[in-house]
Motif scaffolding. Structure first.
Motif, short mmCIF file in Angstrom:
data_model
loop_
_atom_site.label_atom_id
_atom_site.label_comp_id
_atom_site.label_asym_id
_atom_site.label_seq_id
_atom_site.Cartn_x
_atom_site.Cartn_y
_atom_site.Cartn_z
N VAL A 143 0.84 -1.20 0.00
CA VAL A 143 0.00 0.00 0.00
C VAL A 143 0.87 1.25 0.00
CG1 VAL A 143 -1.65 1.36 1.33
CG2 VAL A 143 -2.00 -1.11 1.07
N HIS A 144 1.88 1.28 0.86
CA HIS A 144 2.74 2.45 0.95
C HIS A 144 3.41 2.75 -0.38
CE1 HIS A 144 6.47 4.70 1.82
NE2 HIS A 144 5.76 5.27 2.78
N THR A 145 3.86 1.69 -1.07
CA THR A 145 4.57 1.89 -2.34
C THR A 145 3.65 2.41 -3.44
OG1 THR A 145 6.08 0.09 -1.75
CG2 THR A 145 6.08 0.80 -4.04
N ILE A 146 2.47 1.80 -3.58
CA ILE A 146 1.59 2.20 -4.67
C ILE A 146 1.00 3.59 -4.44
CG2 ILE A 146 -0.62 1.27 -3.83
CD1 ILE A 146 -1.04 0.21 -6.73
N MET A 147 0.87 3.99 -3.17
CA MET A 147 0.33 5.31 -2.87
C MET A 147 1.39 6.41 -2.94
SD MET A 147 -2.88 4.84 -2.43
CE MET A 147 -3.45 6.35 -1.64
N SER A 148 2.64 6.01 -3.14
CA SER A 148 3.72 7.00 -3.16
C SER A 148 3.76 7.82 -4.44
CB SER A 148 5.07 6.29 -2.95
OG SER A 148 5.37 5.43 -4.04
N THR A 149 3.18 7.30 -5.53
CA THR A 149 3.18 8.03 -6.80
C THR A 149 2.06 7.51 -7.70
OG1 THR A 149 4.41 8.48 -8.85
CG2 THR A 149 4.92 6.44 -7.70
N ASP A 150 1.50 8.39 -8.49
CA ASP A 150 0.45 7.99 -9.43
C ASP A 150 1.00 7.24 -10.63
OD1 ASP A 150 -1.47 9.20 -7.86
OD2 ASP A 150 -1.40 11.12 -8.94
N GLU A 151 2.33 7.18 -10.76
CA GLU A 151 2.94 6.48 -11.88
C GLU A 151 2.78 4.96 -11.77
OE1 GLU A 151 7.02 7.53 -12.08
OE2 GLU A 151 6.65 9.50 -12.97
N TYR A 152 2.57 4.46 -10.55
CA TYR A 152 2.49 3.02 -10.34
C TYR A 152 1.06 2.52 -10.52
CZ TYR A 152 7.13 3.58 -8.19
OH TYR A 152 8.45 3.88 -7.96
N GLY A 153 0.87 1.66 -11.51
CA GLY A 153 -0.44 1.05 -11.70
C GLY A 153 -0.60 -0.17 -10.82
N ALA A 154 0.53 -0.79 -10.49
CA ALA A 154 0.53 -1.99 -9.64
C ALA A 154 1.89 -2.09 -8.96
CB ALA A 154 0.25 -3.24 -10.47
N VAL A 155 1.93 -2.85 -7.88
CA VAL A 155 3.17 -3.11 -7.15
C VAL A 155 3.20 -4.59 -6.80
CG1 VAL A 155 4.57 -2.60 -5.11
CG2 VAL A 155 3.23 -0.78 -6.19
N ILE A 156 4.33 -5.22 -7.03
CA ILE A 156 4.47 -6.64 -6.71
C ILE A 156 5.42 -6.82 -5.53
CG2 ILE A 156 4.09 -7.24 -9.13
CD1 ILE A 156 7.07 -7.89 -9.34
N GLY A 157 5.19 -7.90 -4.79
CA GLY A 157 6.08 -8.25 -3.69
C GLY A 157 6.94 -9.44 -4.07
N LYS A 158 7.55 -10.04 -3.06
CA LYS A 158 8.43 -11.19 -3.27
C LYS A 158 7.80 -12.42 -2.66
CE LYS A 158 12.26 -11.59 -0.85
NZ LYS A 158 13.63 -11.39 -0.35
N PHE A 159 8.00 -13.58 -3.30
CA PHE A 159 7.49 -14.81 -2.70
C PHE A 159 8.65 -15.76 -2.40
CE2 PHE A 159 7.00 -14.98 -7.29
CZ PHE A 159 7.56 -16.19 -7.65
N ARG A 160 8.52 -16.47 -1.30
CA ARG A 160 9.54 -17.40 -0.84
C ARG A 160 8.95 -18.81 -0.75
NH1 ARG A 160 13.79 -15.96 2.08
NH2 ARG A 160 14.37 -18.10 1.52
N THR A 161 9.84 -19.80 -0.75
CA THR A 161 9.42 -21.20 -0.72
C THR A 161 9.24 -21.67 0.71
OG1 THR A 161 10.65 -21.59 -2.76
CG2 THR A 161 10.00 -23.53 -1.48
N ARG A 162 8.01 -22.02 1.07
CA ARG A 162 7.70 -22.45 2.43
C ARG A 162 8.22 -23.85 2.72
NH1 ARG A 162 1.70 -23.65 3.26
NH2 ARG A 162 1.43 -21.50 2.64
N ASN A 163 8.14 -24.74 1.72
CA ASN A 163 8.49 -26.15 1.94
C ASN A 163 9.82 -26.51 1.30
OD1 ASN A 163 7.28 -25.68 -0.57
ND2 ASN A 163 6.58 -27.78 -0.77
N LYS A 164 10.79 -25.60 1.38
CA LYS A 164 12.06 -25.80 0.67
C LYS A 164 12.86 -26.99 1.19
CE LYS A 164 14.62 -22.53 3.58
NZ LYS A 164 15.46 -21.31 3.61
N GLU A 165 12.66 -27.39 2.43
CA GLU A 165 13.45 -28.49 2.99
C GLU A 165 12.82 -29.86 2.75
OE1 GLU A 165 16.38 -28.12 4.06
OE2 GLU A 165 16.41 -25.92 4.15
N ARG A 166 11.75 -29.91 1.98
CA ARG A 166 11.03 -31.17 1.80
C ARG A 166 11.88 -32.21 1.07
NH1 ARG A 166 6.92 -33.46 4.25
NH2 ARG A 166 5.78 -31.50 4.17
#
Length: 421
Positions: free
Chosen positions: A163-186
């Motif tokens: 929310v903070h990132t997308i509200m920082s400027t009208d230039e951003y139509g969308a903002v993506i985050g990062k995803f991590r592997t929950r079951n990496k040790e399987r």
């Protein structure tokens, strides 16, 4: 050079394409590293200073997700965001398992939260993730919309970062985050996927954003303006890779898609090769659809973001794939026939150098994640080049074949979800 054979030309083509993409990825990795150093200096206290809390609608499309949906919904309910400014919409799309039962239980345990469960039927639903998201979008009220897959467990402050990132400027139509592997040790497969996620996915995103101000929506853990979705008419229901497809349309509207890696979600990855092949074939099929759809209009493209991503996908799915196939064919011809490379030069050294660069590139990425830069993972990277990475070629070929088959038969998109564990 006058005496070059057909095999020599094939080999040079493969060499140039392979090194071209390798060098591009090295450049992106260095850019990603620089972006990480920049973003790590941001003080988390800025998340407490959001002056305006826009109303947010969280969409969670679900199809036969009884094994994971309960944990996901509880994680979303735990997000650090004013509860009066958030609504959660779960689209239970033609599930035949106990997904609805699990959802009802969580709703009953949280009577003070605004949770909407939409149960579709075979007439309105069952047509894939894009259709499910469009159904949820029509019921939503938020100024901003966030999408999480049904196996995601976002970290508590992740929504605030988005929310903070997308509200920082009208230039951003969308903002993506990062995803991590929950079951990496399987098992070994999930460890490979974890390394792939860190290097080829989020590091490439970071590099593209740092150097070119480009990022592609990954399908989960992203926020988008309602006005953008309304202008686009929602998600393309023929697109299997709806995330990539809508990214291109956002570019064409003149907006940027920003990357905020501090907004983290954890997701479950495939634990068997069968499920992995199915998932990655779907991704490849979807990306080929997007590549063909927009490549047809390449001369109409004026936005450099669209052109760069078209080149990037073309390099991966056409140039790089063809170079691998050709190099394998040249190798086999050299072993079994008289058709051999006649070029002068120590090409073994060139191949060894490319291998070393690959290991260094991925290893640099691992140093940026706590607990990931260890001898075990470095060894996995060395093995990965000859095993996991080679499987990508099979996936890409299968994806192209599925795309061609679906195009010829004019099949509509349907749920082809990843099996949960």
């Amino acid at each position: 050079m006058k005496n070059m054979t057909f095999v020599d030309y094939l080999f040079l083509y493969a060499l140039v394409c392979t090194w071209g993409l390798l060098l591009l990825n090295i450049i992106l990795t260095l850019g990603g590293y620089a972006y990480y150093l920049h973003i790590s200096k941001i003080n988390i206290n800025i998340l407490r200073k959001i002056k305006k809390y826009p109303f947010v609608s969280i969409l969670i499309p679900a199809h036969n997700e009884e094994k994971v949906i309960g944990r996901t919904l509880k994680a979303v309910l735990s997000l650090d965001y004013p509860i009066e400014k958030i609504e959660i919409i779960v689209i239970n799309d033609c599930s035949t398992d106990d997904t609805e039962k699990v959802l009802r239980k969580v709703v009953a345990e949280n009577p003070n939260r605004k949770i909407t469960i939409i149960n579709t039927d075979p007439l309105t639903g069952g047509k894939g993730k894009s259709n499910a998201l469009n159904i949820g979008f029509k019921r939503s009220k938020g100024e901003l919309l966030v999408v999480y897959d049904a196996d995601n467990t976002p970290e508590k402050v992740s929504l605030r970062y988005l929310v903070h990132t997308i509200m920082s400027t009208d230039e951003y139509g969308a903002v993506i985050g990062k995803f991590r592997t929950r079951n990496k040790e399987r098992n070994m497969l999930t460890r490979f996927i974890n390394i792939e996620t860190l290097s080829f996915q989020w590091m490439a995103q970071a590099g593209r954003w740092k150097l070119f101000k480009i990022a592609t929506i990954p399908g989960t853990n992203f926020i988008i303006r309602r006005s953008i979705l309304q202008g686009l008419g929602g998600w393309d229901e023929r697109a299997v890779a709806e995330d990539t497809e809508i990214s291109f349309r956002i570019y064409r509207m003149g907006y940027k898609i920003a990357f905020m890696p501090l907004a983290v979600t954890w997701e479950q990855e495939p634990e068997t090769l069968r499920v992995w092949f199915k998932q990655r074939t779907r991704w490849a099929n979807g990306n080929i659809y997007v590549l063909i759809k927009y490549f047809k209009k390449i001369f109409e493209q004026k936005n450099t973001s669209v052109l760069f991503d078209l080149y990037y996908f073309f390099s991966v799915y056409i140039l790089f794939l063809s170079s691998i196939l050709i190099s394998d064919i040249v190798f086999i011809l050299g072993l079994l026939t008289d058709y051999k490379i006649s070029l002068v030069g120590n090409f073994i050294i060139i191949w060894i150098l490319s291998y070393i660069l690959f290991v260094l590139e991925v290893s640099i990425t691992l140093t940026l994640e706590k607990g990931e830069s260890n001898y075990k993972n470095i060894l996995l990277v060395a093995i990965m080049y000859f095993t996991y990475c080679q499987l990508w070629m099979v996936v890409a070929i299968r994806g192209i074949a599925v795309y061609l088959k679906n195009s010829i038969l004019n099949r509509e998109a349907k749920w082809n979800k990843t099996e949960r564990f």
